[in-house]
Design a protein around this motif. Sequence first.
Motif, PDB file in Angstrom:
ATOM      1  N   ALA A  34       0.832  -1.214   0.000  1.00 10.72           N
ATOM      2  CA  ALA A  34       0.000   0.000   0.000  1.00 10.72           C
ATOM      3  C   ALA A  34       0.863   1.259   0.000  1.00 10.72           C
ATOM      4  CB  ALA A  34      -0.929  -0.014   1.205  1.00 10.72           C
ATOM      5  N   PHE A  35       1.920   1.265   0.784  1.00 11.65           N
ATOM      6  CA  PHE A  35       2.784   2.452   0.847  1.00 11.65           C
ATOM      7  C   PHE A  35       3.563   2.628  -0.455  1.00 11.65           C
ATOM      8  CE2 PHE A  35       2.864   1.640   5.664  1.00 11.65           C
ATOM      9  CZ  PHE A  35       1.731   2.403   5.837  1.00 11.65           C
ATOM     10  N   ALA A  36       3.880   1.524  -1.130  1.00 12.35           N
ATOM     11  CA  ALA A  36       4.534   1.633  -2.435  1.00 12.35           C
ATOM     12  C   ALA A  36       3.601   2.316  -3.428  1.00 12.35           C
ATOM     13  CB  ALA A  36       4.935   0.251  -2.933  1.00 12.35           C
ATOM     14  N   PHE A  37       2.314   1.962  -3.391  1.00 12.65           N
ATOM     15  CA  PHE A  37       1.337   2.615  -4.266  1.00 12.65           C
ATOM     16  C   PHE A  37       1.264   4.109  -3.967  1.00 12.65           C
ATOM     17  CE2 PHE A  37      -1.196  -1.560  -4.816  1.00 12.65           C
ATOM     18  CZ  PHE A  37      -0.451  -1.869  -5.940  1.00 12.65           C
ATOM     19  N   VAL A  59       5.670   3.897  -6.634  1.00  9.94           N
ATOM     20  CA  VAL A  59       6.761   3.006  -7.010  1.00  9.94           C
ATOM     21  C   VAL A  59       6.215   1.577  -7.074  1.00  9.94           C
ATOM     22  CG1 VAL A  59       8.560   4.461  -6.033  1.00  9.94           C
ATOM     23  CG2 VAL A  59       7.485   2.708  -4.595  1.00  9.94           C
ATOM     24  N   ALA A  60       7.001   0.658  -7.624  1.00 11.55           N
ATOM     25  CA  ALA A  60       6.578  -0.724  -7.766  1.00 11.55           C
ATOM     26  C   ALA A  60       6.418  -1.374  -6.389  1.00 11.55           C
ATOM     27  CB  ALA A  60       7.602  -1.497  -8.588  1.00 11.55           C
ATOM     28  N   PRO A  61       5.479  -2.330  -6.239  1.00 11.55           N
ATOM     29  CA  PRO A  61       5.270  -2.981  -4.943  1.00 11.55           C
ATOM     30  C   PRO A  61       6.543  -3.568  -4.340  1.00 11.55           C
ATOM     31  CG  PRO A  61       3.495  -3.559  -6.442  1.00 11.55           C
ATOM     32  CD  PRO A  61       4.511  -2.786  -7.248  1.00 11.55           C
ATOM     33  N   LEU A  62       7.421  -4.147  -5.195  1.00 12.90           N
ATOM     34  CA  LEU A  62       8.652  -4.740  -4.665  1.00 12.90           C
ATOM     35  C   LEU A  62       9.567  -3.697  -4.039  1.00 12.90           C
ATOM     36  CD1 LEU A  62       9.642  -7.491  -7.264  1.00 12.90           C
ATOM     37  CD2 LEU A  62       8.976  -7.813  -4.871  1.00 12.90           C
ATOM     38  N   VAL A  63       9.490  -2.441  -4.477  1.00 13.32           N
ATOM     39  CA  VAL A  63      10.303  -1.375  -3.865  1.00 13.32           C
ATOM     40  C   VAL A  63       9.886  -1.181  -2.410  1.00 13.32           C
ATOM     41  CG1 VAL A  63      10.906   1.077  -3.972  1.00 13.32           C
ATOM     42  CG2 VAL A  63      10.698  -0.249  -6.084  1.00 13.32           C
ATOM     43  N   GLY A  64       8.588  -1.276  -2.154  1.00 13.30           N
ATOM     44  CA  GLY A  64       8.107  -1.193  -0.777  1.00 13.30           C
ATOM     45  C   GLY A  64       8.441  -2.436   0.019  1.00 13.30           C
ATOM     46  N   THR A  89       7.023   3.031   5.477  1.00 15.97           N
ATOM     47  CA  THR A  89       5.934   3.678   6.210  1.00 15.97           C
ATOM     48  C   THR A  89       5.241   4.731   5.367  1.00 15.97           C
ATOM     49  OG1 THR A  89       7.428   5.347   7.138  1.00 15.97           O
ATOM     50  CG2 THR A  89       7.095   3.341   8.429  1.00 15.97           C
ATOM     51  N   GLY A  90       4.004   5.017   5.739  1.00 17.04           N
ATOM     52  CA  GLY A  90       3.237   6.040   5.036  1.00 17.04           C
ATOM     53  C   GLY A  90       3.813   7.420   5.224  1.00 17.04           C
ATOM     54  N   ALA A  91       4.402   7.684   6.399  1.00 22.57           N
ATOM     55  CA  ALA A  91       4.968   9.010   6.666  1.00 22.57           C
ATOM     56  C   ALA A  91       6.064   9.346   5.665  1.00 22.57           C
ATOM     57  CB  ALA A  91       5.516   9.060   8.095  1.00 22.57           C
ATOM     58  N   ILE A  92       6.889   8.357   5.313  1.00 27.76           N
ATOM     59  CA  ILE A  92       7.951   8.577   4.329  1.00 27.76           C
ATOM     60  C   ILE A  92       7.371   8.575   2.917  1.00 27.76           C
ATOM     61  CG2 ILE A  92      10.104   7.665   3.400  1.00 27.76           C
ATOM     62  CD1 ILE A  92      10.346   8.787   6.227  1.00 27.76           C
ATOM     63  N   ALA A  93       6.409   7.687   2.659  1.00 28.75           N
ATOM     64  CA  ALA A  93       5.829   7.583   1.317  1.00 28.75           C
ATOM     65  C   ALA A  93       5.201   8.902   0.877  1.00 28.75           C
ATOM     66  CB  ALA A  93       4.789   6.463   1.284  1.00 28.75           C
ATOM     67  N   VAL A  94       4.511   9.555   1.790  1.00 30.78           N
ATOM     68  CA  VAL A  94       3.843  10.815   1.450  1.00 30.78           C
ATOM     69  C   VAL A  94       4.866  11.890   1.066  1.00 30.78           C
ATOM     70  CG1 VAL A  94       2.466  12.707   2.393  1.00 30.78           C
ATOM     71  CG2 VAL A  94       1.822  10.348   2.859  1.00 30.78           C
ATOM     72  N   MET A 127      12.479   1.933  -0.819  1.00 32.16           N
ATOM     73  CA  MET A 127      11.952   3.296  -0.741  1.00 32.16           C
ATOM     74  C   MET A 127      12.244   3.988   0.583  1.00 32.16           C
ATOM     75  SD  MET A 127       7.877   2.470  -0.268  1.00 32.16           S
ATOM     76  CE  MET A 127       7.434   4.069   0.425  1.00 32.16           C
ATOM     77  N   GLY A 128      12.965   3.319   1.490  1.00 25.33           N
ATOM     78  CA  GLY A 128      13.253   3.925   2.769  1.00 25.33           C
ATOM     79  C   GLY A 128      12.103   3.763   3.739  1.00 25.33           C
ATOM     80  N   GLY A 129      12.345   4.090   5.001  1.00 29.15           N
ATOM     81  CA  GLY A 129      11.293   3.949   5.993  1.00 29.15           C
ATOM     82  C   GLY A 129      11.768   4.316   7.377  1.00 29.15           C
ATOM     83  N   CYS A 130      11.027   3.835   8.378  1.00 30.31           N
ATOM     84  CA  CYS A 130      11.349   4.131   9.769  1.00 30.31           C
ATOM     85  C   CYS A 130      10.615   3.117  10.641  1.00 30.31           C
ATOM     86  CB  CYS A 130      10.949   5.561  10.127  1.00 30.31           C
ATOM     87  SG  CYS A 130       9.202   5.934   9.898  1.00 30.31           S
ATOM     88  N   ALA A 131      10.565   3.359  11.934  1.00 28.35           N
ATOM     89  CA  ALA A 131       9.854   2.447  12.831  1.00 28.35           C
ATOM     90  C   ALA A 131       8.360   2.486  12.529  1.00 28.35           C
ATOM     91  CB  ALA A 131      10.110   2.839  14.276  1.00 28.35           C
ATOM     92  N   MET A 132       7.694   1.358  12.720  1.00 30.82           N
ATOM     93  CA  MET A 132       6.272   1.229  12.436  1.00 30.82           C
ATOM     94  C   MET A 132       5.522   0.982  13.746  1.00 30.82           C
ATOM     95  SD  MET A 132       6.494  -1.160   9.021  1.00 30.82           S
ATOM     96  CE  MET A 132       4.910  -0.644   8.378  1.00 30.82           C
ATOM     97  N   VAL A 133       4.639   1.884  14.087  1.00 30.39           N
ATOM     98  CA  VAL A 133       3.913   1.779  15.352  1.00 30.39           C
ATOM     99  C   VAL A 133       3.032   0.535  15.372  1.00 30.39           C
ATOM    100  CG1 VAL A 133       2.212   2.867  16.855  1.00 30.39           C
ATOM    101  CG2 VAL A 133       3.948   4.255  15.741  1.00 30.39           C
ATOM    102  N   GLY A 134       2.234   0.365  14.321  1.00 31.34           N
ATOM    103  CA  GLY A 134       1.301  -0.757  14.300  1.00 31.34           C
ATOM    104  C   GLY A 134       1.993  -2.096  14.415  1.00 31.34           C
ATOM    105  N   GLN A 135       2.994  -2.331  13.565  1.00 31.32           N
ATOM    106  CA  GLN A 135       3.693  -3.621  13.582  1.00 31.32           C
ATOM    107  C   GLN A 135       4.492  -3.813  14.874  1.00 31.32           C
ATOM    108  OE1 GLN A 135       2.998  -1.971  10.907  1.00 31.32           O
ATOM    109  NE2 GLN A 135       1.948  -3.600   9.810  1.00 31.32           N
TER     110      GLN A 135
END
Length: 522
Positions: A33-36, A40-45, A70-75, A292-300
Motif C-alpha cells: 500500500a505504501f509503495a502505491f 513506485v513498484a510494490p517490490l520497492v516497498g 511507512t506512510g509518513a515517508i511515502a507521502v 523506498m526507505g522507511g522508519c519504525a512502524m507503530v502498528g507492527q
Amino acid sequence: MFDIISRHAPHNARIDVLSGLTVALALVPEAVAFAFVAHVAPLVGLYAAFIMGLVAAIVGGRPGMISGATGAIAVVVVSLVMDHGVEYLFAAVVLMGIIQISFGALKLGKFIRLVPHPVFLGFVNGLALVIFLAQLDHFKVRDASGAIVTDAAGHPEWITGQPLMIMLALIALTMAIIEFFPRLTKAVPSTLVAILVGSLLALGLGLDTPTVGDMASIKGSLPDFHIPDIPFDLETLKIVFPYALIMALVGLIESLLTLNLVDELTETRGQPNRECIGQGAANITTGLFGGMGGCAMVGQSIINIKSGGRGRLSGISAALFLLSFILVGSSLIEQIPIAVLVGVMFMVVIGTFEWCSFRLIGKIPPADTLIGISVAVITVFSDLAIAVIVGVILSALVFAWQHAKHINATTRTNRMGGKVYELNGPLFFASAHHFQEIFDPKHDPDDVVVDFKNSRVADHSAIEAIDKLAERYLKEHKRLHLKHLAPECRQLLRTAGDLVEVNVVEDPNYHLAVDKEDFSGR
C-alpha cells in the motif's frame, strides 16, 4: 554490542520467531500500500520493509521494535518520484540515512525526552486514527491491477452487499480470536492464530473476498546492489537534499516516539542515539538495494510486543520471513484475505489509542488537553513531524506563560536604611517584563539591593532586563547593588556589571549540562 539473542533466548526464542512470523504477515499489505502511495513498484516497498526491518533490528537501539516502509515517508517522496524518477528517490534515501547517522553520532537522539506527555498522547492517538483511516481503503473496490476503482465523478466505489458482509464477518472473527484466544493459551501468538484460522476458513469455504494477491503480486528475487543512476553533482544535491532532510526528520521523530511507546509497553528503556544510527544504517542499505526507505512502524511494533516479541530476534525473524514470502511463498501469502489483516490492524488501533485520554479531560490543565487534541488532529490531517513540532512549541509557550508569573520579590529594609529586594523565581524572556514592574526607582531610597539568591538568571533576555533595571536606577542617581549573581552573568552585563557585589562563597555557579551519554544512549 549486537545482542541478537540475549541470555534469556532459550526461553524467548520460540515466541520471538512466532511473533516475527505474525508481524511479517501484517507487513505485506502495508508495504504494498505504501509503495502505491509513493508511486513506485510494490517490490520497492517490500524490499524496504525487509531491509529496514533486518538492519534496524540488528543495529538499532530498541529490541522488539519493528521498522519498515511507512506512510509518513511515502507521502514525503511522492513529488520527488513524480518529478524526477525513482533513481532520485534511492539517492534521497541514502542521504537520509547519512543525516540520521549524523544525528546519532552527535547524540541528538536524547532530545526526544523533551517531548511533553500531552504531545506524546496526541501522537499516539493521532497515529491510531491514521492506522484506522488507512484500513478504510481496503473497503474500496479494486480492479485487476490493484488500483482503486472510481465512478464518473472520480469518487471511489465501496464494497457493498454480500462481499461487504463476508469482509465484516472475517474482521469480527479475527478480532474475537485475538481478544479471547490468550485465555486458552499463550503458547502461540493469538494474532498468528487469527490470521491462519481466518485464511483457512476463507479458502475452505471458497469465500469471495479480496486477498493480498488482489492488491499486487509480491513474487520477486533477492534485491540487487544498485548505486543510484543519477548525476553526482551540485544540481542533483539541490534536488535531493531537501527531501532527504525532511525524510530524516520525519523518520527519526516517528522512530524515537515509537521507541518511547515500546519502552512504556515493556517497562524497559531503549537507546535513542543508537536507534538514530540504526535507522540511518538501515536507510543507507535500503537506498543501495532499491528500497523506498522507511522508519519504525507503530502498528507492527505493537503487534510484535502484544504477540510476545521482545528481543532482536523477533525483528530479524520478521524480516527473514518477509524475504521468504517474496522468494518462495508468494502464492500462499497472496491468498490471505485482506479482511483478516484489517481485523489485526483494528485491534492495533484499539491497543494503540490511549483511552485514558477521555478520563483525563477536566482533570488536567485545559492547555494540556488542547495540546493533545491539536497534535492528534494535525497528525491525521497533515504530517507527523509538523504535529510533534507544533505540540512541543505550544507546550513550551504554555510553560513560559505559566512560569512568567512565578517571579516575585519580598522587600525589607537593611540596617543601613537601604531597601532590599529578595527575588524569587526564574528570570527569563517571559518573566522579564514582570521583573521590571517589581521595582520602583522613583520612590525607592538612595540605596537599593537586589538579591538573586532565590532566583535564576536563565537567558540573554534576563541579562538585558538586569541591565535595563540598572539604567533606570542610574537615571534617578541612586545606588543599585546586585547580589548572588553567577560569574557567567556578570561577564555578560554591560551597564550593571560594575554594580555586582561578588561573594565567592555564596555566589552561585551555573554549570552547563555536560553530555556524558555514551553510544548506548544512556
